[in-house]
Design a protein around this motif. Sequence first.
Motif, PDB file in Angstrom:
ATOM      1  N   UNK A   1       0.850  -1.194   0.000  1.00  0.00           N
ATOM      2  CA  UNK A   1       0.000   0.000   0.000  1.00  0.00           C
ATOM      3  C   UNK A   1       0.883   1.240   0.000  1.00  0.00           C
ATOM      4  N   UNK A   2       0.571   2.192  -0.878  1.00  0.00           N
ATOM      5  CA  UNK A   2       1.219   3.495  -0.890  1.00  0.00           C
ATOM      6  C   UNK A   2       0.223   4.487  -0.299  1.00  0.00           C
ATOM      7  N   UNK A   3       0.466   4.892   0.943  1.00  0.00           N
ATOM      8  CA  UNK A   3      -0.409   5.849   1.618  1.00  0.00           C
ATOM      9  C   UNK A   3       0.210   7.228   1.518  1.00  0.00           C
ATOM     10  N   UNK A   4      -0.635   8.230   1.257  1.00  0.00           N
ATOM     11  CA  UNK A   4      -0.142   9.595   1.091  1.00  0.00           C
ATOM     12  C   UNK A   4      -0.920  10.566   1.955  1.00  0.00           C
ATOM     13  N   UNK A   5      -0.192  11.497   2.534  1.00  0.00           N
ATOM     14  CA  UNK A   5      -0.812  12.606   3.252  1.00  0.00           C
ATOM     15  C   UNK A   5      -1.415  13.554   2.221  1.00  0.00           C
TER      16      UNK A   5
ATOM     17  N   UNK B   1      -1.320  19.872  -1.477  1.00  0.00           N
ATOM     18  CA  UNK B   1      -1.945  21.193  -1.374  1.00  0.00           C
ATOM     19  C   UNK B   1      -3.370  21.219  -1.950  1.00  0.00           C
ATOM     20  N   UNK B   2      -4.161  22.189  -1.496  1.00  0.00           N
ATOM     21  CA  UNK B   2      -5.543  22.342  -1.960  1.00  0.00           C
ATOM     22  C   UNK B   2      -5.624  22.343  -3.480  1.00  0.00           C
ATOM     23  N   UNK B   3      -6.588  21.592  -4.004  1.00  0.00           N
ATOM     24  CA  UNK B   3      -6.822  21.540  -5.442  1.00  0.00           C
ATOM     25  C   UNK B   3      -6.029  20.473  -6.169  1.00  0.00           C
ATOM     26  N   UNK B   4      -5.141  19.770  -5.474  1.00  0.00           N
ATOM     27  CA  UNK B   4      -4.325  18.743  -6.136  1.00  0.00           C
ATOM     28  C   UNK B   4      -5.190  17.531  -6.488  1.00  0.00           C
TER      29      UNK B   4
ATOM     30  N   UNK C   1      -8.207   1.988  -4.765  1.00  0.00           N
ATOM     31  CA  UNK C   1      -7.883   3.400  -4.635  1.00  0.00           C
ATOM     32  C   UNK C   1      -8.760   3.983  -3.535  1.00  0.00           C
ATOM     33  N   UNK C   2      -8.131   4.710  -2.602  1.00  0.00           N
ATOM     34  CA  UNK C   2      -8.886   5.381  -1.543  1.00  0.00           C
ATOM     35  C   UNK C   2      -8.562   6.857  -1.555  1.00  0.00           C
TER      36      UNK C   2
ATOM     37  N   UNK D   1      -5.954  16.233  -2.227  1.00  0.00           N
ATOM     38  CA  UNK D   1      -5.763  17.194  -1.146  1.00  0.00           C
ATOM     39  C   UNK D   1      -6.390  16.697   0.151  1.00  0.00           C
ATOM     40  N   UNK D   2      -6.527  15.386   0.242  1.00  0.00           N
ATOM     41  CA  UNK D   2      -6.971  14.682   1.448  1.00  0.00           C
ATOM     42  C   UNK D   2      -6.146  13.405   1.537  1.00  0.00           C
TER      43      UNK D   2
END
Length: 192
Positions: free
Chosen positions: A122-126, A129-132, A145-146, A165-166
């Motif tokens: 699993x590749x988890x990402x923080x 930036x807004x709008x990404x 995909x989550x 952006x989440x």
Amino acid sequence: MTTSPPEIGPALLNARKARRLTLEQLAQLSGVSRSMLSQIERGETNPTFAVLWNLTQALGIDFADLIAGGPNASQPAIATMTPAQTPEIIGGGGSCRLRILSPARLAGLSEWYLLDIDAGGVLESAPHPDGAFEHFTALSGRFEIRAGDEVRTLNAGETARYPADREHAIANAGPEPASGLLVLLYGRNAGA
């Protein structure tokens, strides 16, 4: 026709000497070990993107200029990179490999990667930036995909587009290693 690899080692050596820094001083400024710096300058190792980034920041030089061989290096009409020249990021506890395919000068605008994930990885990402937005195309295998609380399954040949952006994640939902193309776009029109 292929081009020769960029002369990163000599470019770093010249930049360090121009600033009258010792290997030890640059190691302290960059957080890169003295022995690693020495190997890079001699062309004995292929540094990762993160290592090069730390070095260019410590030296105050532009990353794109370093890859190009210097600020005034002439560029061929068609530039190529061998697998050894393509920076790689390891994530997901070692189960995910992201090969950075986009040019360094586009970092923070648009980035694209070849993503390989081991079975169960699993590749988890923080949040970015807004709008990404991320656009992920499964080249082989099956993925989950989550994005936030929403989850979708993706099979080979399918593409998912989702807000980045989440908190978000890409998981290999199949029994074999799988790969895909990941594109990250920044800005208000990134999801279009």
